[in-house]
Design an enzyme around this catalytic site. Structure first.
Site, mmCIF file in Angstrom:
data_model
loop_
_atom_site.group_PDB
_atom_site.id
_atom_site.type_symbol
_atom_site.label_atom_id
_atom_site.label_comp_id
_atom_site.label_asym_id
_atom_site.label_seq_id
_atom_site.Cartn_x
_atom_site.Cartn_y
_atom_site.Cartn_z
ATOM 1 N N HIS A 155 0.780 -1.219 -0.051
ATOM 2 C CA HIS A 155 0.138 -0.007 -0.161
ATOM 3 C C HIS A 155 0.905 1.066 -0.049
ATOM 4 C CE1 HIS A 155 -3.517 -2.667 1.581
ATOM 5 N NE2 HIS A 155 -2.462 -3.309 1.896
ATOM 6 N N SER A 276 13.388 20.745 -19.015
ATOM 7 C CA SER A 276 12.161 21.457 -19.423
ATOM 8 C C SER A 276 12.594 22.721 -20.256
ATOM 9 C CB SER A 276 11.629 21.805 -17.972
ATOM 10 O OG SER A 276 10.759 23.051 -18.131
ATOM 11 N N LYS A 282 15.118 21.287 -14.041
ATOM 12 C CA LYS A 282 14.695 19.998 -14.331
ATOM 13 C C LYS A 282 15.331 18.966 -14.968
ATOM 14 C CE LYS A 282 11.060 18.997 -12.943
ATOM 15 N NZ LYS A 282 9.702 19.073 -13.553
ATOM 16 N N GLU A 289 8.297 7.436 -17.789
ATOM 17 C CA GLU A 289 6.878 7.687 -17.855
ATOM 18 C C GLU A 289 6.431 7.592 -19.304
ATOM 19 O OE1 GLU A 289 6.609 12.182 -16.440
ATOM 20 O OE2 GLU A 289 8.822 11.968 -16.675
#
Lengths: 460, 460, 460, 460
Positions: A155, A276, A282, A289
């Site tokens: 969890h 970015s 970044k 992803e």
């Protein structure tokens, strides 16, 4: 050139021609198509339907067509509605009317089924190789982290300490099941459709078994009606690809989490990150992803084909032309995603200190319960006792190990001063030594088994 | 009773309790759950963690719980959030505190995975049996129609004559592949999760291999982290069920078409038809339409699970509780659909006259092209010639066989008066005698092979 | 050129670069991207962040880039990872360092959202136009068949006679709902994302309302975090496209059935049919089958995106790059499918004789029940009586109208010799004159309403 | 009792009866069914087909049936295949043969469509209410955190500081769009099917407009053939539900992450958490995980229905009976999930200190670039400069604000000692004051707008 114009008076509507054409995507089947045609020419000759000279002419012509495709010089012409038409049209230009004999007793229905099966068998082998490489990357990392502790989660809450190796190896086995499923799929794919004709079978005395052998199929299909509309093997591949995608999405999810500033367990190598356009600081794990996101298209491709197949009447219907784009897309998606993910795993930097530091005493609560259980307290009762101790420590904002002996004993008399020995993450891990557990010894066994599987595979 | 209340100060929100509870659907796992617990009690005793007397007490208590479930007298009480809690709660009522020892080293994570695998192994065997029965119904019909001719279709347009048996048998092979896939799925399901604990493995010296043997698993899972969140076997089953659904939907589609007034080939028995509340004349093949429609839910169940799994972090997350309802629904759907469809096939009335009458000359156009091809005309050229003849006949509103010899010869000199011999449906069918073709001999071989497979299966 | 290299030491892995790049598919957004950038340059000038001269330089440079794309002379270079990078890179080549001012306060996150919304608004208008054309083709056919009777089916069994026009118009209304849904989708799409920055909003005093007006949006998005990851409008379009696909699949299914030899109701024009490479007589309704089959990919695209979105953390994640290919594919699929289907409808040949001939007496059974009902027999009882009469006629192999008066009266005394007047298909159809019914008058009203809707639409 | 037995000689196969029956799930439509029947009785009387006395008898009888259902005393009997049959059977028991008049001119096809639309209109209102409550919970939390800073993420990497309120409100707007979509769906649902009969329309002079008004529909359906097979409104609801699910899954994902030990931003209230049966320390956010997981079933239900609808022939086919279970399941899923999530949000404990502490200097890199940009450095160049500074700071393991002025100036001369003023998270947030940005003022405007929407909604 069309393969079918005779009975038509009118020409095809222009937009319809474009709608109907599959050459835009099925041209990548050229190699399979020509391989199938070469074998078919041999079979026609063997059956006495063409002479040996005609056969050789056809085979030589086909070789030239193949070369043109390979060299990128093959020119698609108006009217080449699909790869079969294009090849036959060009063959006719090269060898003349004898080209017209190649299609004897053959339909595009059994031809395209043969092409796609040949294509898929190659694709499965390729995907399997990429899976193997990813597995190898996982094993390599696992081997170098046999003493790296990390919190194990359920969890997403800290649960019990585990070895980083153990966590890594969990993905090895998912991929291993994927490979087994692909093997099953390959077996069901390696059955020859050629000779089924349009739907009714072959009337020219072709030796299908010989054809199968020639083309490397393990058997021939047993029913011509089924043969021309069977796309089960594609659906099965698309499902296997979806499940691979699900596995990759979970690995990516873990690694994206672990590479946040807040977890800080790992860092994706710059070679697999991007920045970015707006925010100069970044460094984003785009590779992961994207890999996670692409699971959507893999599942979408599967759903698309299943929906297309649902409720179709028997035998070939044109709807089946919609089988190839999802197949190609899922193959291509895996063929690029898997090596990228392998690269990420191979170059992953692990922050052992951060992981070790992140472990909290409470993660050993189960070990504490086991301590009581070994002193005769039924586990269920021990569980309740430790739960209350956790609550007590939380309330005082102290770690579990900072409770005094009398605090422990207040909950149960079986506690003794040796209770503090429980607070040892290494010991906790080492205790899980049953098969499949996180003890270093058990993980080493796992790795050895994994390596044996990889070695066996590379012998294939 | 809760299995976990210790560290909580507050009680659970009432709606949350309902949201969280799985007892409403997982109670059907009671048998698997108790079987697993009995084996676990033995393993605990074998490992010296409980005494033989305790073991026997537990086993006797569990036997009583099982009887109560079987008799329908088991009472679910408030707080029984899942089947594991309900069983342990009741066991405690029966045998007292020793019940609290059963969960030693076991988590609901490995327990539920064991339950579901046991359930699925039974379910696969049941579905397999229903598939076999449907196959047997198909073979029985096929055997009795070895001389029944029907139009074979592609694109739902008449293509070539085939045997009704051949058409029927096409579905046999689809279902045979389904059974093979289920076998693969069963093999990957028959691997024991018990002993994986919550995620880290077992620290109590359990002999997992012995447990596996006790419970009829062929092996143990190799990695505890993977084990507690592996639902691949469910996804694989849901996919296999989807493909079974697709096959059934195609059979249903064919039969719905064939039983229209316009086709009139078959009639669904009244026992599998229903009427209309408004229109007194109606007799609708609802059984087939429902069977076709239910493919949607089978695919929906698959998509639901894959989507739930996508992007989940490692190990057990509560999202996984969503695995059971789609599984149960797909099993139940197949378990009722397959015997109904088998009933439809078994009782199907065939209108041989109507089928024979429906065959048109044009369906032999390919045979005509073969006629020319055998006289040396390249097939592609022959195809064009026959196409033009078809057009000519259509223009004159006559059948192809009503063209005069000179009409044929006007297209190509190779035509002779023996061309009319081609117009023989039986001959056309008999010619397709390669393996997998529609010739009676080939179909008989098919049927024999099918029967061998069925017999082999019934020996299992 | 990269828009982000500063903080990176290493270069990107080559395969990763390919994996990450979207230029292969997002280049078709060039027009929207440049339109957005032109408006942004104006906004920067208006906010005093660049001079008017700089603004004009940027706008002129962007105009040149747009021309190069339009002319096909724009050259994608290595490192052009997406359309935004490509445009900025080229702009820099043209206008120099001032190009570097265009991205002030703008992120690719709000930029790409703007691009896609602009693209989709155009695409919806285009799809809407194609839907309208298809509706117009339906209305045109419906108008010319106001006196053509056909069997109406339920469960594909003859149910009640209807007008062919009525059947045709049923598809008009499905498409009308599709258009309404697209309108709702367009409204939710026409909200400006620009100014949301990477996620936190704009710090430079941009006037977003003015930007929205400039770009033709009806409003600005209310929350920057939501803005950069909102893909609801794409999902909504993909759903609308799926439902259009479902409707087309049903029309295609009907027409494929109606054009079988066995139904023979309609014939697809040769311009929308194709033949077989093997069987010279074939003329297959491929256009319709493909249209039906493509429903799969439309649904697959929807599922793919929903799955990709599921469980994503807040704001932009790279997974979202997977939104464009399904969008483009669904747009392209509709843009080719709809006009082809419109062509099929427009050129469809109807066999009125065959339809009329196909009507059987039993199709008037409900009219017979109404006859009794009007004589005071409760409908449910009347239904049973007529059902038995149908059975009786079937048993004697005669038509319902061939039963003698005494046969009717044997079932119920209310029957009289005027019962035979019921056997009139035209009368049956004319009686269904409530709104939405199949009576010619009601259908004319329908058509008039439909034309009003089409006319209103063409005024848009 | 069956509504259709007349023409059947044989009884239905027992398993088929069970397969065919929908009473198991459609009994929950009893209220809608009876409401529809009451209105239909009135319409029959108004059209002179039954007397006013008969009408009243029917209405009284139906009232009694409704009470029996409401009281739970209604007894389903063998043969009650669906809710319509059950109600008519019981009505007959109560009022005798006049019950047989109720079905005059009505088919179960238009009846069930009416029932489901009535049901869905209620369900949409209910779901809308739950969405509103969740929105209200979000707004309430947002209002109390207008000064709580947190890291904003893209790619789950720290990006720019934002207000917690702003993050919360991002979910408000997603749900607002969901509500708009539901409104559109409700509008398309509120169209009366009754009077379409089995497929051909009504022949008895019913006033459908009056019926629509009676039942609260805004219009009548325009085409009877479309009417009886239109399930678009269900598909549209299932899609809207799926997108709600996607939004909830993202909120859940964020909150699950934020409540890890490693983030530690929030804590789910114990009332919405559960523990582990094995690990005493666990407190798991099960509510959120389940909410996230249930997105799968919502999408699965949508796919199931779309697949069932795909390729169906015109009008009613029994496949359509498969529409109700996914509808009910998606309604039920939302009706329990939304209030649980609202409870989680309402009771969420926020750790402001932890959030503030988590912000790193690098998150202000964009502000630094803006600093340079305002000093005339083109943004793209500034971006590169700051990127190198970030790298430099990282290399020295210091924070960005710990770089010396000369370090800054080494990269660009425009830097001055006032550069340190940039390192102010509050200032950064306040600067994003364009509409939709994270500045407190802008967020207050957002909240005010949201409240206005909520108030408007509660006036409905």
């Amino acid at each position: 050139m069309k393969l079918w114009g005779g009975r038509f008076e009118k020409s095809t509507d222009e937009l319809m021609e474009q709608f109907n054409a599959s050459i835009g995507f099925d041209r990548r089947l050229y190699n399979a198509d020509i391989t199938g045609s070469v074998a078919y020419a041999k079979a026609l000759a063997y059956a006495g339907l063409i002479t040996e000279a005609e056969r050789d002419t056809l085979i030589d012509g086909l070789a030239q067509v193949r070369e043109e495709f390979a060299a990128g010089t093959f020119e698609i012409k108006a009217g080449d509605e699909d790869i079969h038409t294009a090849v036959e049209r060009r063959l006719h230009e090269i060898v003349g009317d004898v080209a017209g004999k190649l299609h004897t007793g053959r339909s595009r229905n059994d031809q395209v089924a043969t092409d796609v099966r040949l294509f898929l068998l190659d694709a499965i082998a390729e995907v399997n190789g990429h899976l193997r490489n990813l597995q190898a990357a996982i094993v390599a990392q696992a081997e170098s982290h046999l003493d790296t502790l990390m919190p194990g989660y359920t969890h997403l809450q800290q649960a019990q300490p585990v070895l980083l190796s153990h966590w890594l190896m969990s993905y090895f086995w998912m991929l291993q099941r994927d490979r087994e499923r692909l093997d099953g799929c390959a077996e069901r794919t390696a059955v020859l459709p050629l000779g089924a004709g349009a739907l009714a079978g072959n009337a020219l005395g072709l030796d299908r078994a010989r054809l199968a052998e020639e083309l490397g199929f393990r058997d021939v299909t047993p029913n011509s009606i089924d043969t021309v509309s069977d796309r089960d093997f594609i659906a099965e591949f698309l499902f296997s690809a979806s499940l691979i995608g699900v596995h990759i999405s979970r690995l990516a999810e873990d690694l994206v989490l672990f590479s946040t500033d807040e977890f800080g367990f790992v860092q994706v190598d710059e070679a697999y990150a991007t920045g970015s356009s707006l925010m100069p600081q970044k460094m984003n794990p785009d590779s992961l992803e994207l890999a996670r996101g692409k699971t959507g298209r893999l599942i979408g491709n599967l759903v698309g084909l299943l929906t297309t197949l649902k409720g179709l009447p028997s035998t070939y219907n044109k709807d089946l032309q919609e089988d190839k784009e999802p197949l190609f897309d899922s193959v291509d998606t895996l063929v690029i995603t898997l090596p990228v993910v392998a690269g990420v795993v191979r170059t992953l930097r692990v922050n052992k200190t951060r992981m070790a530091h992140d472990l909290s005493d409470a993660i050993l609560a189960t070990d504490l319960a086991d301590y009581l259980m070994r002193r005769g307290v039924p586990f269920r009762q021990a569980h309740g006792i430790i739960g209350r101790l956790v609550r007590k420590a939380n309330a005082s904002c102290i770690a579990l190990s900072q409770l005094a002996v009398k605090d422990f004993q207040a909950e149960h008399a079986a506690f003794d001063s040796d209770v503090y020995e429980v607070f040892d993450f290494v010991r906790s891990v080492e205790a899980k030594d049953a098969v499949g557990g996180t003890a270093p010894a058990a993980v080493k066994t796992q790795i050895a088994e994994a390596q044996a599987l990889l070695n066996a595979a590379s012998d294939d």
